[in-house]
Design a protein around this motif. Structure first.
Motif, PDB file in Angstrom:
ATOM      1  N   ALA A 129     -38.940  30.123-133.716  1.00 21.02           N
ATOM      2  CA  ALA A 129     -39.028  31.517-134.131  1.00 21.02           C
ATOM      3  C   ALA A 129     -40.438  32.047-133.885  1.00 21.02           C
ATOM      4  CB  ALA A 129     -38.666  31.637-135.613  1.00 21.02           C
ATOM      5  N   GLY A 130     -40.523  33.344-133.738  1.00 14.96           N
ATOM      6  CA  GLY A 130     -41.818  33.974-133.494  1.00 14.96           C
ATOM      7  C   GLY A 130     -41.911  34.499-132.085  1.00 14.96           C
ATOM      8  N   ARG A 131     -43.122  34.720-131.665  1.00 17.36           N
ATOM      9  CA  ARG A 131     -43.359  35.264-130.329  1.00 17.36           C
ATOM     10  C   ARG A 131     -43.058  34.224-129.261  1.00 17.36           C
ATOM     11  NH1 ARG A 131     -46.020  40.188-130.292  1.00 17.36           N
ATOM     12  NH2 ARG A 131     -46.877  40.821-132.313  1.00 17.36           N
ATOM     13  N   SER A 132     -42.621  34.716-128.100  1.00 19.77           N
ATOM     14  CA  SER A 132     -42.327  33.844-126.979  1.00 19.77           C
ATOM     15  C   SER A 132     -43.379  34.046-125.899  1.00 19.77           C
ATOM     16  CB  SER A 132     -40.915  34.129-126.451  1.00 19.77           C
ATOM     17  OG  SER A 132     -40.559  33.181-125.471  1.00 19.77           O
ATOM     18  N   TRP A 133     -43.152  33.378-124.789  1.00 21.67           N
ATOM     19  CA  TRP A 133     -44.146  33.381-123.722  1.00 21.67           C
ATOM     20  C   TRP A 133     -44.195  34.740-123.014  1.00 21.67           C
ATOM     21  CZ3 TRP A 133     -47.998  30.437-121.985  1.00 21.67           C
ATOM     22  CH2 TRP A 133     -48.506  30.716-120.708  1.00 21.67           C
ATOM     23  N   SER A 134     -45.385  35.147-122.639  1.00 20.51           N
ATOM     24  CA  SER A 134     -45.561  36.325-121.796  1.00 20.51           C
ATOM     25  C   SER A 134     -46.672  36.040-120.803  1.00 20.51           C
ATOM     26  CB  SER A 134     -45.911  37.557-122.638  1.00 20.51           C
ATOM     27  OG  SER A 134     -47.206  37.438-123.191  1.00 20.51           O
ATOM     28  N   GLY A 135     -46.488  36.546-119.599  1.00 15.93           N
ATOM     29  CA  GLY A 135     -47.500  36.367-118.567  1.00 15.93           C
ATOM     30  C   GLY A 135     -46.974  35.596-117.377  1.00 15.93           C
ATOM     31  N   PRO A 136     -47.587  35.777-116.226  1.00 15.06           N
ATOM     32  CA  PRO A 136     -47.133  35.085-115.012  1.00 15.06           C
ATOM     33  C   PRO A 136     -47.599  33.635-114.996  1.00 15.06           C
ATOM     34  CG  PRO A 136     -49.054  36.410-114.516  1.00 15.06           C
ATOM     35  CD  PRO A 136     -48.735  36.668-115.958  1.00 15.06           C
ATOM     36  N   ILE A 137     -46.866  32.818-114.255  1.00 14.27           N
ATOM     37  CA  ILE A 137     -47.250  31.421-114.023  1.00 14.27           C
ATOM     38  C   ILE A 137     -47.344  31.224-112.520  1.00 14.27           C
ATOM     39  CG2 ILE A 137     -46.597  29.005-114.286  1.00 14.27           C
ATOM     40  CD1 ILE A 137     -45.238  29.684-116.848  1.00 14.27           C
ATOM     41  N   TYR A 138     -48.560  31.015-112.056  1.00 11.78           N
ATOM     42  CA  TYR A 138     -48.782  30.809-110.628  1.00 11.78           C
ATOM     43  C   TYR A 138     -48.870  29.317-110.332  1.00 11.78           C
ATOM     44  CZ  TYR A 138     -49.859  35.800-110.612  1.00 11.78           C
ATOM     45  OH  TYR A 138     -49.778  37.159-110.743  1.00 11.78           O
ATOM     46  N   VAL A 139     -48.972  29.017-109.073  1.00 12.48           N
ATOM     47  CA  VAL A 139     -49.026  27.622-108.623  1.00 12.48           C
ATOM     48  C   VAL A 139     -50.487  27.205-108.481  1.00 12.48           C
ATOM     49  CG1 VAL A 139     -48.384  26.019-106.787  1.00 12.48           C
ATOM     50  CG2 VAL A 139     -46.822  27.859-107.439  1.00 12.48           C
ATOM     51  N   ALA A 140     -50.798  26.013-108.982  1.00  9.33           N
ATOM     52  CA  ALA A 140     -52.165  25.491-108.901  1.00  9.33           C
ATOM     53  C   ALA A 140     -52.399  24.911-107.512  1.00  9.33           C
ATOM     54  CB  ALA A 140     -52.391  24.448-109.984  1.00  9.33           C
ATOM     55  N   THR A 141     -52.552  25.783-106.520  1.00  8.88           N
ATOM     56  CA  THR A 141     -52.819  25.331-105.157  1.00  8.88           C
ATOM     57  C   THR A 141     -54.244  24.810-105.065  1.00  8.88           C
ATOM     58  OG1 THR A 141     -53.530  27.538-104.502  1.00  8.88           O
ATOM     59  CG2 THR A 141     -51.189  27.021-104.243  1.00  8.88           C
ATOM     60  N   PRO A 142     -54.532  23.960-104.090  1.00 10.77           N
ATOM     61  CA  PRO A 142     -55.915  23.474-103.935  1.00 10.77           C
ATOM     62  C   PRO A 142     -56.914  24.604-103.750  1.00 10.77           C
ATOM     63  CG  PRO A 142     -54.390  22.127-102.653  1.00 10.77           C
ATOM     64  CD  PRO A 142     -53.593  23.269-103.180  1.00 10.77           C
ATOM     65  N   GLN A 143     -56.510  25.678-103.021  1.00 11.32           N
ATOM     66  CA  GLN A 143     -57.423  26.804-102.832  1.00 11.32           C
ATOM     67  C   GLN A 143     -57.738  27.467-104.163  1.00 11.32           C
ATOM     68  OE1 GLN A 143     -55.735  30.314-101.323  1.00 11.32           O
ATOM     69  NE2 GLN A 143     -57.648  31.218-100.568  1.00 11.32           N
ATOM     70  N   LEU A 144     -56.732  27.652-105.016  1.00 12.21           N
ATOM     71  CA  LEU A 144     -56.964  28.308-106.305  1.00 12.21           C
ATOM     72  C   LEU A 144     -57.874  27.462-107.191  1.00 12.21           C
ATOM     73  CD1 LEU A 144     -54.354  30.218-108.396  1.00 12.21           C
ATOM     74  CD2 LEU A 144     -55.740  28.494-109.530  1.00 12.21           C
ATOM     75  N   LEU A 145     -57.607  26.141-107.254  1.00 11.72           N
ATOM     76  CA  LEU A 145     -58.445  25.284-108.093  1.00 11.72           C
ATOM     77  C   LEU A 145     -59.877  25.250-107.590  1.00 11.72           C
ATOM     78  CD1 LEU A 145     -55.986  22.301-108.705  1.00 11.72           C
ATOM     79  CD2 LEU A 145     -56.462  24.235-110.212  1.00 11.72           C
ATOM     80  N   GLN A 146     -60.049  25.193-106.265  1.00 10.19           N
ATOM     81  CA  GLN A 146     -61.393  25.149-105.706  1.00 10.19           C
ATOM     82  C   GLN A 146     -62.136  26.463-105.962  1.00 10.19           C
ATOM     83  OE1 GLN A 146     -61.435  24.461-101.497  1.00 10.19           O
ATOM     84  NE2 GLN A 146     -63.665  24.286-101.362  1.00 10.19           N
ATOM     85  N   ALA A 147     -61.423  27.584-105.920  1.00  7.69           N
ATOM     86  CA  ALA A 147     -62.073  28.880-106.126  1.00  7.69           C
ATOM     87  C   ALA A 147     -62.682  28.992-107.518  1.00  7.69           C
ATOM     88  CB  ALA A 147     -61.069  30.004-105.890  1.00  7.69           C
ATOM     89  N   PHE A 148     -62.092  28.303-108.497  1.00  9.46           N
ATOM     90  CA  PHE A 148     -62.618  28.386-109.861  1.00  9.46           C
ATOM     91  C   PHE A 148     -63.373  27.123-110.257  1.00  9.46           C
ATOM     92  CE2 PHE A 148     -58.967  31.302-109.849  1.00  9.46           C
ATOM     93  CZ  PHE A 148     -59.625  32.466-110.237  1.00  9.46           C
ATOM     94  N   GLY A 149     -63.754  26.317-109.267  1.00  6.05           N
ATOM     95  CA  GLY A 149     -64.609  25.159-109.518  1.00  6.05           C
ATOM     96  C   GLY A 149     -63.933  24.017-110.237  1.00  6.05           C
ATOM     97  N   ILE A 150     -62.627  23.866-110.046  1.00  2.00           N
ATOM     98  CA  ILE A 150     -61.890  22.780-110.701  1.00  2.00           C
ATOM     99  C   ILE A 150     -61.670  21.663-109.675  1.00  2.00           C
ATOM    100  CG2 ILE A 150     -59.778  22.169-111.931  1.00  2.00           C
ATOM    101  CD1 ILE A 150     -59.492  25.128-112.666  1.00  2.00           C
ATOM    102  N   LYS A 151     -62.213  20.499-109.946  1.00  2.00           N
ATOM    103  CA  LYS A 151     -62.066  19.363-109.044  1.00  2.00           C
ATOM    104  C   LYS A 151     -60.745  18.643-109.304  1.00  2.00           C
ATOM    105  CE  LYS A 151     -67.078  18.609-108.975  1.00  2.00           C
ATOM    106  NZ  LYS A 151     -68.168  17.638-109.265  1.00  2.00           N
ATOM    107  N   ALA A 152     -60.260  17.957-108.288  1.00  2.00           N
ATOM    108  CA  ALA A 152     -59.010  17.195-108.438  1.00  2.00           C
ATOM    109  C   ALA A 152     -59.144  16.118-109.498  1.00  2.00           C
ATOM    110  CB  ALA A 152     -58.614  16.582-107.099  1.00  2.00           C
ATOM    111  N   SER A 153     -60.353  15.584-109.654  1.00  2.00           N
ATOM    112  CA  SER A 153     -60.564  14.542-110.662  1.00  2.00           C
ATOM    113  C   SER A 153     -60.516  15.101-112.083  1.00  2.00           C
ATOM    114  CB  SER A 153     -61.920  13.863-110.425  1.00  2.00           C
ATOM    115  OG  SER A 153     -62.972  14.818-110.454  1.00  2.00           O
ATOM    116  N   ASP A 154     -60.663  16.424-112.227  1.00  2.00           N
ATOM    117  CA  ASP A 154     -60.612  17.030-113.560  1.00  2.00           C
ATOM    118  C   ASP A 154     -59.185  17.248-114.046  1.00  2.00           C
ATOM    119  OD1 ASP A 154     -63.366  17.155-113.467  1.00  2.00           O
ATOM    120  OD2 ASP A 154     -63.400  19.216-112.688  1.00  2.00           O
ATOM    121  N   VAL A 155     -58.219  17.063-113.163  1.00  2.00           N
ATOM    122  CA  VAL A 155     -56.830  17.361-113.506  1.00  2.00           C
ATOM    123  C   VAL A 155     -56.087  16.073-113.806  1.00  2.00           C
ATOM    124  CG1 VAL A 155     -54.672  18.402-112.697  1.00  2.00           C
ATOM    125  CG2 VAL A 155     -56.875  19.423-112.061  1.00  2.00           C
TER     126      VAL A 155
END
Length: 842
Positions: free
Chosen positions: A563-589
């Motif tokens: 009960a309560g609020r449900s999910w809102s917002g888009p869910i995109y794919v964590a592509t290597p380009q997206l992770l690299q653009a925000f400084g997220i290394k593969a070892s951090d995942v």
């Protein structure tokens, strides 16, 4: 013989002197007000500012939205008919059934070299119903087939002036005037005489159906195109007028609480004069009338001056508001239904504020009044039970209102609960002063004296503490509710993207209607993914950016099976380009992670479901949908996906704040496709760059989204905290000034007894600290009573939502504000009274 003169028996007059006595007392009050108005400048200034702010605020709030019933003119009904072979017969049906009609024909015409359009409009300027929708700026209306009048936008686009010949659409017309739609300055059109639009794409027919006839249901096939004014104008009890009047009422209540102390000090200053008036035979009623008339005069003068100041400010601001609201606003198009009651409230507030000292002054014996010595305060023992009981009742009403949230009820209970909370604060304020005095029994002598005087003179300090508590209550309640709303990790709230980010959506993509404030509706044709990527690159180059991040979606969505609020917002794919653009290394995942998110607390939430296939739509919900059954069906849902929190992801509600990993994509057998591109510019784009980007995207049938005006939680919390502290310190400064004025005799006695400036500083600092601390605690407790009561049975935001505590802001209010008050009081006190040996004559 003797004579005698018979005297007529004297007629007994009224015991209080009757009308002549009241008239004399009122004249004396008016003379005293004119002589001592500077001593009442504090209350006068507060009322002037409050009324001026009410006038300007009410005018802006009510005139910013489009006019009610815009598009109807003076008609009560409107039919919007599409162009076509049946148009003439449909208009004939309307004329036959409803009587007089006003026909407005529109033909959409494309502007050469642009995706924008304007309307070629045929309308009778003197029609029966459409006159409010047309006004002449210069020149005259077209009267024949070879004449046209254009709006300023069309004239600027085609570089036209009055008198020019305009060659457009295979016809030549002379521009005879500049026109506009007063109800929508964004309406760009070229006006021609009636009958000059050969193939209208849309026809608006304005009419007023006969009384008792429902035009939307009695016109056969035409009824589907009919809209009534009543249906178009939504009825909302929380309209701008109601909100502004409620804010004005709260503001004037604060002023009344502060004014109680001001009128008390003024009555003490006039003590000898009032004693002389009593010695001459004035009754208690006459003396009370003196103080009350003074309060009414302060209210009337302040209200009139504030109204005049507000009108002047409104007339100066009106042209700018017209430009931003995009419709004409009359100079005196003001919500008098708000301004009138606000003026009356100002007078009523000062009258009741003066009534309390008026009653108190008549209890002083005439001899004591002539000596100039105020009567010792009476020890009034009042129970805190009424205030506590009102707290409980208010919480119960707010709980019922919260339980009715979303069911169309609870508004009355909400308003009544807030009103009872305000009354409870006022009743509990004197009790808090008694508590502070008892806690300070073992404090140093100066602090003990300050706390004892606050408790003894509760007539002045209790009202001041109430005003401070109300200011803190408003600020703390805003902070608590903001933290609750922004702390919900499912129905995420906040700015959509950063100020330097732009999202370009594919045709049919986007994250909601309009795709944000910078969005545009697609008007071109869909293209290939490669062409769409090229359009995004062109937009990025126009913004001076080389960072274009492809946003892919896989038809997946999250859901909370509770009960309560449900999910809102888009869910995109964590592509290597997206992770690299925000400084997220593969070892951090985490290799087993299904979802990466920056939303704090989402990773620890139970009963989460990852929907895909037929259940997943990849665009998120509205935040309050029904929960899916638990456990979720196999092949369409993954129960309790592994969620990892990654703070490096962007926080915008439309950005990739939550992404599905490639591990989950492969494990669930999902397919990805681009839904947009995120552009990160080096600087926030200008209005011209946003316009160019919108036109470029629209030409390819795509849309863009730029930063909205939605504030962040930090902005709301900081502004609310600053408002509450500034309001409380302002009331505190006024109160301390009144207290020092009233206790000047005690300060002279202390100074003559050898008290140093250090002792006087201690007195003032302790008084300021006690009032600030008491107001901060009482206001914060009242705010949490309101928040807990409303959330108790709330189906969307339960008590768990209050776990997000705005600790920093509450520390500023509970600790920082009293400390600042004490320091400022210490610095500004200590000056020795100018006269010690004698009482100055008033």
């Amino acid at each position: 013989m003797s004579t005698a003169l018979l005297d007529h028996k004297a007629q007994a007059g009224a015991r209080n002197g009757g009308v002549p006595a009241r008239r004399a007392v009122i004249r004396w009050s008016w003379r005293m007000f004119r002589r001592e108005w500077r001593q009442q400048m504090l209350v006068l200034a507060l009322i002037v500012v409050a009324l001026a702010a009410t006038v300007v605020g009410a005018a802006v709030a009510t005139n910013t939205p489009p006019p009610a019933g815009a598009g109807f003119g003076t008609a009560q009904d409107m039919a919007t008919l599409p162009g076509g072979p049946h148009l003439a017969s449909q208009i004939a049906v309307l004329q036959q059934d409803v009587g007089p009609v006003d026909v407005i024909e529109n033909q959409a015409v494309a502007i050469p070299g642009s995706i924008n359009t304007y309307d070629l409009r045929a309308q009778d300027p003197h029609g029966a119903f459409g006159q409010p929708m047309l006004s002449l700026v210069s020149g005259h209306y077209p009267a024949g087939p070879g004449q046209v009048a254009v709006t300023d936008g069309v004239a600027a686009t085609f570089k036209l002036t009055v008198g020019d010949m305009w060659h457009q659409g295979g016809q030549t017309r002379q521009v005879v005037g500049i026109v506009q739609n007063p109800q929508s300055l964004l309406d760009e059109f070229a006006l021609v005489a009636p009958g000059q639009v050969s193939t209208p794409s849309q026809v608006t027919v304005l009419f007023t159906a006969p009384r008792g006839k429902n035009a939307a249901a009695s016109l056969g096939s035409v009824s589907q195109y009919v809209v009534t004014r009543h249906d178009a104008v939504a009825s909302n009890p929380l309209n701008p007028e109601t909100i502004v009047l409620a804010l004005a009422t709260v503001g004037l209540l604060l002023i009344a609480l502060v004014a109680v102390g001001g009128f008390t000090v003024l009555a003490q200053r006039r003590l000898r004069s009032l004693g002389m008036l009593g010695a001459l035979g004035a009754t208690d009623t006459n003396i009370r009338l003196v103080v009350r008339v003074n309060g009414v005069l302060v209210g009337v003068v302040g209200a009139l001056a504030g109204t005049v100041l507000g009108l002047a400010a409104w007339l100066a601001y009106r042209p700018e508001l017209q430009s931003s609201a995009h419709h004409l606003i009359g100079p005196f198009q003001l919500p008098w239904v708000v301004i009138g009651p606000a003026i009356a409230l100002a007078v009523v507030a000062t009258y009741f504020a003066a009534s309390r000292p008026a009653r108190a002054i008549t209890r002083i014996p005439i001899v004591a009044a002539l000596s100039g010595r105020p009567a010792p305060p009476k020890q009034v023992h009042r129970s805190a039970l009424p205030g506590v009981a009102l707290f409980v009742i208010a919480a119960a009403l707010l709980s019922y209102s919260g339980r009715s949230n979303g069911n169309g009820g609870g508004a009355l209970e909400l308003i009544l609960g807030i009103v009872l909370l305000v009354v409870a604060i006022i009743l509990l304020a004197p009790f808090c002063l008694v508590v502070l005095a008892r806690l300070g029994r073992r404090a140093p002598i100066a602090i003990r004296l300050a706390l004892r005087d606050l408790a003894r003179y509760r007539a002045r300090s209790g009202s001041a503490l109430s005003a401070i508590s109300l200011g803190v209550f408003i600020a703390a309640l805003v902070c608590v509710l903001t933290a609750q709303r922004y702390g919900n990790v499912l129905d995420y709230a906040g700015p959509n993207v950063a100020s330097n980010q732009v999202i370009v959506y594919t045709p049919g993509g986007g994250n909601g209607p309009g795709n944000g404030p910078g969005g545009s509706s697609p008007s071109g044709t869909a293209s290939t993914p490669q062409a769409q990527a090229a359009v995004a690159q062109n937009i990025a180059r126009g913004l001076g950016s080389n960072t274009v991040i492809e946003l892919d979606q896989a038809g997946a969505n999250l859901n909370h099976a509770a009960a309560g609020r449900s999910w809102s917002g888009p869910i995109y794919v964590a592509t290597p380009q997206l992770l690299q653009a925000f400084g997220i290394k593969a070892s951090d995942v985490n290799p087993d992670a299904d979802i990466l998110t920056m939303r704090p607390g989402l990773s620890g939430l139970s009963d989460m479901q990852l929907l895909y296939g037929d259940n997943g739509n990849g665009s998120g919900g509205n935040g309050n949908g029904p929960p899916t059954s638990w456990p979720c069906p196999k092949g369409q849902c993954l129960a309790n996906p592994v969620i990892q929190q990654v703070g490096a992801l962007p926080s915008g509600t439309s950005g990739p704040n939550t992404v599905i990993t490639e591990h989950a994509i492969h494990a669930l057998g999902l397919h990805t496709s681009p839904s947009g591109w995120l552009i990160q510019a080096p600087h926030p784009p200008t209005a011209a760059q946003i316009t160019d980007a919108r036109l470029t995207a629209s030409a390819a049938g795509m849309t863009i989204e730029t930063k909205s005006s939605t504030p962040s939680s930090a902005e709301i919390l900081n502004y609310a905290t600053a408002f509450g502290i500034a309001l409380a310190l302002g009331i505190l400064a006024m109160t301390i000034g009144l207290i020092r004025s009233e206790t000047a005799r005690d300060l002279r006695t202390l100074t003559a007894s050898g008290a140093s400036s250090f002792t006087r500083r201690e007195l003032t600092a302790a008084t300021a600290f006690a009032l600030a601390l008491g107001g901060a605690v009482l206001g914060t407790v009242a705010a949490y009573v309101a928040a807990v009561g409303y959330a108790w049975d709330n189906p969307l935001d339960g008590l768990s939502g209050l776990s997000s505590v705005p600790a920093r802001q509450l520390l500023f209010i509970l600790v920082g504000m009293p400390v600042v008050a004490a320091v400022v009081g210490w610095l500004l006190a200590g000056r020795e009274p100018s006269v010690i040996s004698r009482q100055p004559l008033e």
